[in-house]
Scaffold this active site. Structure first.
Site, short mmCIF file in Angstrom:
data_model
loop_
_atom_site.label_atom_id
_atom_site.label_comp_id
_atom_site.label_asym_id
_atom_site.label_seq_id
_atom_site.Cartn_x
_atom_site.Cartn_y
_atom_site.Cartn_z
N HIS A 325 0.54 73.71 36.19
CA HIS A 325 0.58 73.13 34.85
C HIS A 325 -0.82 72.65 34.51
CE1 HIS A 325 1.63 70.58 31.47
NE2 HIS A 325 2.88 71.00 31.52
N ARG A 345 -0.20 68.19 23.85
CA ARG A 345 -1.05 69.16 23.12
C ARG A 345 -0.32 69.71 21.90
NH1 ARG A 345 -1.90 73.20 27.26
NH2 ARG A 345 -0.56 71.93 28.61
O1 MEZ Z 1 8.95 73.80 30.76
C1 MEZ Z 1 8.21 72.96 31.27
O2 MEZ Z 1 7.66 73.13 32.36
C2 MEZ Z 1 7.90 71.72 30.51
C3 MEZ Z 1 8.77 71.44 29.36
C4 MEZ Z 1 6.87 70.96 30.89
C5 MEZ Z 1 6.15 70.03 30.02
O3 MEZ Z 1 4.95 70.22 29.85
O4 MEZ Z 1 6.73 69.10 29.49
#
Ligand code: MEZ
Length: 538
Positions: A325, A345
Site C-alpha cells: 500500500h 488521497r
Molecule cells: O481495499 C483496500 O485495501 C482499502 C480500502 C484500503 C484503504 O486504503 O483504505
C-alpha cells in the site's frame, strides 16, 4: 481528538515541512498528469518490490514446482508439517459438520451466513477470535457500480487494467456483476454506509477508478462490515471455535477434502473436525514481512491457508505478487506501517516530496504509486529519514482547502485519531508515509464456484489468487470477501448435500515430505506459521 505532541520531528523534517506549507496553495490547484503506460512499466520493473528477483525462490516441490514465490513463503510452503499422521486418531471425531470454515474474517463470516441460510450444519474455526482479520483493518471502502453513470462493465475494465490484464475473467466478472447486490445485502444486514440525507450512498474515487464507486463507512469501513457480519453469525447461533488453528487438512481415501486437524492454541490439544466440504478463508500474509516491509495487516496474517492448501495439492496462482500500500505511516514509530487509507488521497491530499514538490498523480494504481514513492525516496533522494527508514509527505491539510472545514473529522475520523494520539493534527500539518505490505494478490487458484483444485476444498477472500490479477484496486477486497465468501458458502453447502465421505487419512503429510526429500529440500521450518515471531534474537 488531538492530544499533546509526543512525536518528535527532526530538524530536517521541520525544515521540509515549511517547504510543503509554503507550496501548499499552488499544490492544491495543481493537477499532476498521469503516467503513460511505458513510464509505468519502466517504473514498476525498476522499483516495485515484486520485481526484485533476489527476493524470490523457485519452488522445488508441490503442484507449483518450478514457480517463483517470495523466499519467506517458499520456506513455509516447503516446510514440515506440525504433526505426523500417527499423532492424530482419525477415528475419534471431535466435530462433525457439513461445512467447515477455516478463518473468522469477512469472507469466513459471509460464507458461514450463506451456508447456514442453505440449511447446512456449519462451523467456523479461527486461531484468534472472529473478526481478528484484515477485514477489520480495512478503512477506505468497498467498490460497487451502482450509480447511474457507472456499470459492472466499466468496473470490470478499471479492475482488469489495474490488475495488468491478468485477472481470471470469470472471477472478475462475478466480482463486478455481484457487487451492487453485495452492497444491498450489507445494507440490509445493518452496515451503516455513509449516505446523504435523502438516503443516497456517498461514493468516492479510488486509485485507478474511472467512476466514483467507493462506498464507505467513514474510514472504518472494514470494522463496520465486520461488526455487522459478526453479529449476524452470532445471532444465527453458528458455532465459532476460537483460539483454535487448523494445522493440517484431512483428505478422504478418494483424495477429497474431508476436514481438518485443529490445535487448541492455549492447551496444544489436537482435535479432529470432519466435514463434507471445507472453506479456506484464512486471509493474507502481511505478517511474513516480505522483504523486511512493515505491514498494515492484523496479527494473524501468516499465509496459513496457502500452506495447508498447497500441501494437499491445491494450486497457487500469482503467489509471486504482493501489494504494498503506497501510504503506510512512516512516522511516528509507534504506528510505523499502519494503514493511511487511500481515501485520504481520494479526498484531495497529494503526495509531496521533501522539497515541497508534487511528484505524481495521487490516484495512480497502488503498485505504480508505491513504486513511485520508493523511487522518489531512494533513487531521487527526495525523501526524509525517519527512525525506521524513509518517508515523504502526504499533504492532508489540502483536504480541507478543497472540501471545506470539517471534512477530515467527518470523512476520515480514524486518521485524525490515529495521528492525533501523538499530537499530530492532520488538518493542519502533513504526515509522513512510505509503502507498507498490505495485500496478497496471489493465492489459491479457484474456479467460479469457489472450489480449489482439490475436490470439496473451497476458498474465499484474500487467500484466493486470480480475482484481481497482479494488482488490486482499492475497495475490491472488501468486495471480494463478500461476493466470494457468500458464493463459497452457497456452493459448499449445496455440494455437501451430495457428499459421502470415505475413510479419513493424513497420508498426504508423508507423501509431501517424501517429495521434499526427493527434491533435495532440507528444512527445519514447521508450517503453517500460525503467529508471527517478534522475539528479539540475541
Ligand atoms: O481495499 C483496500 O485495501 C482499502 C480500502 C484500503 C484503504 O486504503 O483504505
Amino acid at each position: 481528538m488531538v492530544e499533546k505532541r509526543t512525536a518528535v520531528y527532526t530538524e530536517a523534517m521541520l525544515e521540509s515541512m515549511k517547504k510543503v506549507e509554503a507550496a501548499r496553495a499552488a499544490n492544491t490547484a495543481f493537477e499532476p498528469r498521469r503516467m503513460t503506460a511505458e513510464e509505468k512499466e519502466t517504473l514498476l520493473a525498476t522499483y516495485h518490490p515484486d520485481y526484485k528477483q533476489s527476493e524470490f525462490e523457485v519452488l522445488k516441490a508441490g503442484v507449483n514446482k518450478g514457480g517463483k514465490v517470495p523466499t519467506e513463503l517458499a520456506a513455509l510452503l516447503q516446510g514440515k508439517s506440525r504433526i505426523s499422521a500417527s499423532d492424530v486418531d482419525l477415528s475419534k471425531i471431535d466435530y462433525d459438520v457439513d461445512v467447515l470454515i477455516i478463518g473468522g474474517g469477512g469472507a469466513g463470516a459471509s460464507a458461514a451466513i450463506e451456508a447456514h441460510e442453505n440449511g447446512a450444519n456449519t462451523m467456523i474455526v479461527t486461531k484468534l477470535r472472529i473478526g481478528d482479520a484484515n477485514t477489520m483493518m480495512a478503512e477506505g471502502g468497498i467498490q460497487a457500480a451502482d450509480k447511474p453513470n457507472d456499470s459492472p462493465a466499466i468496473h470490470y475494465l478499471d479492475a482488469f487494467g489495474g490488475g495488468h490484464f491478468a485477472a481470471k475473467p470469470e472471477l472478475l466478472r462475478k466480482l463486478v456483476c455481484d457487487a451492487p447486490e453485495a452492497i444491498q445485502w450489507l445494507n440490509e444486514l445493518g452496515v451503516e454506509f455513509d449516505k446523504t440525507p435523502d438516503g443516497t450512498m456517498v461514493t468516492t474515487h479510488g486509485g485507478g477508478t474511472s467512476r466514483k464507486r467507493m462506498h464507505a463507512a467513514k474510514d472504518y469501513s472494514g470494522a463496520e462490515i465486520m461488526r455487522t457480519l459478526r453479529d449476524e453469525v452470532l445471532n444465527r447461533g453458528i458455532p465459532v471455535i476460537d483460539f483454535t488453528s487448523a494445522i493440517e487438512l484431512i483428505l478422504d481415501e478418494n483424495g477429497k477434502c474431508a476436514g481438518a486437524v485443529l490445535k487448541n492454541m492455549e492447551t496444544g490439544e489436537l482435535l479432529v473436525a470432519r466435514a463434507k466440504t471445507v472453506i479456506m478463508a484464512t486471509g493474507g500474509a502481511g505478517r511474513l514481512h516480505y522483504q523486511g516491509f512493515p505491514t498494515s495487516n492484523h496479527y494473524g496474517a501468516t499465509a496459513d491457508g496457502l500452506v495447508l492448501g498447497y500441501r494437499v495439492g491445491a494450486k497457487l496462482l500469482y503467489a509471486d505478487t504482493l501489494q504494498y500500500h503506497p501510504t503506510g505511516a512512516a512516522f511516528p514509530e509507534q504506528i510505523f506501517g499502519a494503514l493511511v487509507t487511500e481515501k485520504v488521497r481520494s479526498l484531495g491530499a497529494k503526495l509531496v516530496n521533501a522539497n515541497g514538490e508534487v511528484f505524481m498523480h495521487p490516484l495512480e494504481t497502488r503498485d505504480v504509486s508505491a513504486a513511485s514513492i520508493i523511487r522518489e525516496c531512494t533513487a531521487r533522494g527526495n525523501g526524509l529519514e525517519t527512525s525506521d527508514g524513509l518517508g515523504l509527505w502526504l499533504d492532508t491539510p489540502m483536504i480541507e482547502l478543497k472540501g471545506g472545514e470539517g471534512t477530515i473529522e467527518k470523512r476520515i475520523p480514524a486518521m485524525l485519531r490515529m495521528f492525533g494520539k501523538y499530537g499530530i493534527d492532520i488538518r493542519k500539518e502533513p504526515i509522513l508515509v512510505f509503502p507498507t505490505l498490505h495485500y496478497q494478490n496471489g493465492g489459491l487458484d479457484i474456479t467460479a464456484d469457489g472450489m480449489t483444485g482439490v475436490e470439496n476444498l473451497y476458498a474465499a477472500g484474500e487467500v484466493v489468487g486470480g480475482i484481481h490479477g497482479r494488482n488490486r484496486l482499492m475497495g475490491n477486497s472488501l468486495l471480494d470477501i463478500i461476493v466470494f465468501g457468500r458464493n463459497a458458502g452457497q456452493q459448499a453447502s449445496e455440494k455437501a448435500k451430495t457428499v459421502t465421505l470415505g475413510a479419513l487419512t493424513l497420508d498426504h503429510i508423508a507423501k509431501f515430505e517424501a517429495e521434499l526429500a526427493e527434491s533435495g529440500v532440507e528444512t527445519d521450518v514447521q508450517s503453517p506459521k500460525l503467529l508471527p515471531d517478534y522475539t528479539r534474537k540475541v
